[in-house]
Write a protein that holds these residues in place. Structure first.
Motif, PDB file in Angstrom:
ATOM      1  N   ASP A   4       7.165 -11.553   4.864  1.00 53.69           N
ATOM      2  CA  ASP A   4       6.749 -10.723   6.003  1.00 53.69           C
ATOM      3  C   ASP A   4       7.099  -9.249   5.802  1.00 53.69           C
ATOM      4  O   ASP A   4       6.719  -8.416   6.611  1.00 53.69           O
ATOM      5  CB  ASP A   4       7.322 -11.254   7.331  1.00 53.69           C
ATOM      6  N   HIS A   5       7.813  -8.929   4.721  1.00 54.25           N
ATOM      7  CA  HIS A   5       8.131  -7.537   4.404  1.00 54.25           C
ATOM      8  C   HIS A   5       7.406  -7.017   3.171  1.00 54.25           C
ATOM      9  O   HIS A   5       7.472  -5.820   2.869  1.00 54.25           O
ATOM     10  CB  HIS A   5       9.643  -7.386   4.183  1.00 54.25           C
ATOM     11  N   THR A   6       6.742  -7.897   2.435  1.00 55.23           N
ATOM     12  CA  THR A   6       6.177  -7.477   1.147  1.00 55.23           C
ATOM     13  C   THR A   6       4.684  -7.743   0.990  1.00 55.23           C
ATOM     14  O   THR A   6       4.023  -7.063   0.198  1.00 55.23           O
ATOM     15  CB  THR A   6       6.907  -8.187  -0.022  1.00 55.23           C
ATOM     16  N   LEU A   7       4.133  -8.710   1.729  1.00 56.93           N
ATOM     17  CA  LEU A   7       2.719  -9.060   1.542  1.00 56.93           C
ATOM     18  C   LEU A   7       1.799  -7.867   1.776  1.00 56.93           C
ATOM     19  O   LEU A   7       0.737  -7.762   1.169  1.00 56.93           O
ATOM     20  CB  LEU A   7       2.319 -10.203   2.487  1.00 56.93           C
ATOM     21  N   GLY A   8       2.221  -6.951   2.632  1.00 59.68           N
ATOM     22  CA  GLY A   8       1.389  -5.793   2.945  1.00 59.68           C
ATOM     23  C   GLY A   8       1.178  -4.864   1.766  1.00 59.68           C
ATOM     24  O   GLY A   8       0.234  -4.068   1.754  1.00 59.68           O
ATOM     25  N   LEU A   9       2.044  -4.940   0.771  1.00 55.08           N
ATOM     26  CA  LEU A   9       1.851  -4.095  -0.415  1.00 55.08           C
ATOM     27  C   LEU A   9       0.493  -4.364  -1.055  1.00 55.08           C
ATOM     28  O   LEU A   9      -0.158  -3.454  -1.576  1.00 55.08           O
ATOM     29  CB  LEU A   9       2.966  -4.342  -1.441  1.00 55.08           C
ATOM     30  N   LEU A  10       0.074  -5.634  -1.008  1.00 55.58           N
ATOM     31  CA  LEU A  10      -1.224  -5.976  -1.613  1.00 55.58           C
ATOM     32  C   LEU A  10      -2.370  -5.278  -0.880  1.00 55.58           C
ATOM     33  O   LEU A  10      -3.396  -4.975  -1.476  1.00 55.58           O
ATOM     34  CB  LEU A  10      -1.429  -7.495  -1.602  1.00 55.58           C
ATOM     35  N   SER A  11      -2.165  -5.014   0.403  1.00 53.09           N
ATOM     36  CA  SER A  11      -3.206  -4.323   1.179  1.00 53.09           C
ATOM     37  C   SER A  11      -3.189  -2.822   0.957  1.00 53.09           C
ATOM     38  O   SER A  11      -4.036  -2.112   1.500  1.00 53.09           O
ATOM     39  CB  SER A  11      -3.029  -4.617   2.671  1.00 53.09           C
ATOM     40  N   LEU A  12      -2.212  -2.330   0.194  1.00 50.85           N
ATOM     41  CA  LEU A  12      -2.156  -0.898  -0.126  1.00 50.85           C
ATOM     42  C   LEU A  12      -2.670  -0.627  -1.538  1.00 50.85           C
ATOM     43  O   LEU A  12      -2.523   0.469  -2.070  1.00 50.85           O
ATOM     44  CB  LEU A  12      -0.713  -0.377   0.013  1.00 50.85           C
ATOM     45  N   ARG A  13      -3.290  -1.633  -2.146  1.00 48.84           N
ATOM     46  CA  ARG A  13      -3.699  -1.516  -3.554  1.00 48.84           C
ATOM     47  C   ARG A  13      -4.782  -0.464  -3.779  1.00 48.84           C
ATOM     48  O   ARG A  13      -4.986  -0.019  -4.901  1.00 48.84           O
ATOM     49  CB  ARG A  13      -4.165  -2.866  -4.101  1.00 48.84           C
ATOM     50  N   GLU A  14      -5.477  -0.050  -2.709  1.00 50.46           N
ATOM     51  CA  GLU A  14      -6.506   0.992  -2.859  1.00 50.46           C
ATOM     52  C   GLU A  14      -5.895   2.371  -3.091  1.00 50.46           C
ATOM     53  O   GLU A  14      -6.610   3.322  -3.414  1.00 50.46           O
ATOM     54  CB  GLU A  14      -7.397   1.047  -1.615  1.00 50.46           C
ATOM     55  N   ALA A  15      -4.583   2.500  -2.910  1.00 47.78           N
ATOM     56  CA  ALA A  15      -3.920   3.802  -3.093  1.00 47.78           C
ATOM     57  C   ALA A  15      -4.209   4.365  -4.477  1.00 47.78           C
ATOM     58  O   ALA A  15      -4.313   3.618  -5.457  1.00 47.78           O
ATOM     59  CB  ALA A  15      -2.411   3.651  -2.911  1.00 47.78           C
ATOM     60  N   VAL A  16      -4.352   5.695  -4.558  1.00 48.87           N
ATOM     61  CA  VAL A  16      -4.480   6.340  -5.864  1.00 48.87           C
ATOM     62  C   VAL A  16      -3.187   6.120  -6.644  1.00 48.87           C
ATOM     63  O   VAL A  16      -3.191   5.800  -7.820  1.00 48.87           O
ATOM     64  CB  VAL A  16      -4.771   7.843  -5.695  1.00 48.87           C
ATOM     65  N   ARG A  17      -2.061   6.313  -5.951  1.00 43.94           N
ATOM     66  CA  ARG A  17      -0.754   5.975  -6.523  1.00 43.94           C
ATOM     67  C   ARG A  17       0.124   5.440  -5.411  1.00 43.94           C
ATOM     68  O   ARG A  17      -0.074   5.784  -4.238  1.00 43.94           O
ATOM     69  CB  ARG A  17      -0.110   7.175  -7.207  1.00 43.94           C
TER      70      ARG A  17
END
Ligand SMILES: [Zn+2]
Length: 279
Positions: free
Chosen positions: A89-102
């Motif tokens: 519940d603290h880390t899965l959201g990182l996958l949703s930030l994959r569109e970031a340039v960096r």
């Protein structure tokens, strides 16, 4: 310094999709939902950091004007993510930030190891974005004049990482605005109120505390499932509240509420709550 609660619930949120407990039924009826624990922090109001990235992160960012992109096409005020645990519940959201340039992520060695091997989120992300993976050390200085101190408060591994070595699994963070001196402590997973933690919060303007459970037997009493709050790494509210009374100059509020916890009132945050606003 700005501190905004994007999500105020523990894993599963409230209501939880498969739960018909009284708190979840009430949340469905009233529409007062809680999304999963994530906090946005900024020293200067321009450069923002997330404390954890839960599964609801996309909706949370879209609902937070301070995190809107621009003026550049892919320019974002989000400078990085600090992980206080390796829990899903603290880390899965990182996958949703994959569109970031960096994307800059800060994690302790134990949390990094879990996300490298047991749940290989780190190598997965590196395939999609320019990933900067940094050690969450005991002292960091971030953009926007944010000074960060870290304290290990727990050694409980996520279930999926049972075989991963390490001891710095659960962190509390103290963030200070180096220009104003305002400080905020984030401790939404706190297994015990130790002397070290007591010193860590001393003199802080505001503290966001572990409000997962109101009492030690809440989960069993509500759902019949075994497991005390303490055995799951969460000091219940009834046991932390007496400690807060010894710090009259500091405001304490509770977040990371499990869906079984009916706590309400001035010392319980909601999604969107702004902390340190009156400091
Ligand atoms: Zn429920």
């Amino acid at each position: 310094m700005r501190v905004r609660v994007l999500g105020s619930a523990a894993g599963g949120g409230s209501p939880q999709w498969n739960c018909a407990c009284p708190v979840c039924q009430d949340a469905r009826r009233t529409g007062r939902h809680r999304s999963q624990d994530t906090v946005a922090v900024s020293g200067d109001g321009t450069a923002w950091y997330l404390l954890n990235a839960g599964p609801d992160i996309r909706t949370q960012i879209l609902g937070t004007p301070e995190l809107a992109p621009g003026p550049g096409l892919r320019e974002t005020p989000l400078r990085g993510v600090l992980l206080t645990t390796a829990e899903l519940d603290h880390t899965l959201g990182l996958l949703s930030l994959r569109e970031a340039v960096r994307l800059s992520v800060y994690a302790t060695p134990a949390v990094s190891a879990a996300l490298e091997t047991a749940f290989p989120l780190r190598p997965m992300l590196a395939s999609y974005t320019e990933l900067h993976w940094n050690e969450l050390t005991d002292h960091l200085v971030l953009d926007g004049g944010l000074d960060v101190r870290r304290l290990t408060v727990g050694a409980k591994r996520p279930r999926y990482a049972a075989g991963v070595a390490g001891d710095d699994w659960v962190s509390a963070l103290r963030l200070t605005d180096t220009r104003t001196g305002a400080s905020f402590v984030h401790a939404t997973c706190l297994p015990a109120w130790t002397a070290a933690f007591d010193g860590f919060v001393a003199g802080a303007g505001e503290v966001l505390l572990d409000g997962t459970f109101g009492t030690d037997d809440e989960l069993t009493r509500t759902t019949g499932r075994p497991g005390s709050a303490r055995s799951m790494g969460h000091l219940p509210i009834v046991e932390s509240r007496p400690h807060t009374a010894r710090h009259p100059g500091t405001r304490f509020r509770y977040g990371h509420l499990n869906n079984t916890n009916p706590a309400a009132g001035d010392d319980v945050v909601a999604d969107g709550s702004e902390l340190l606003a009156d400091r």
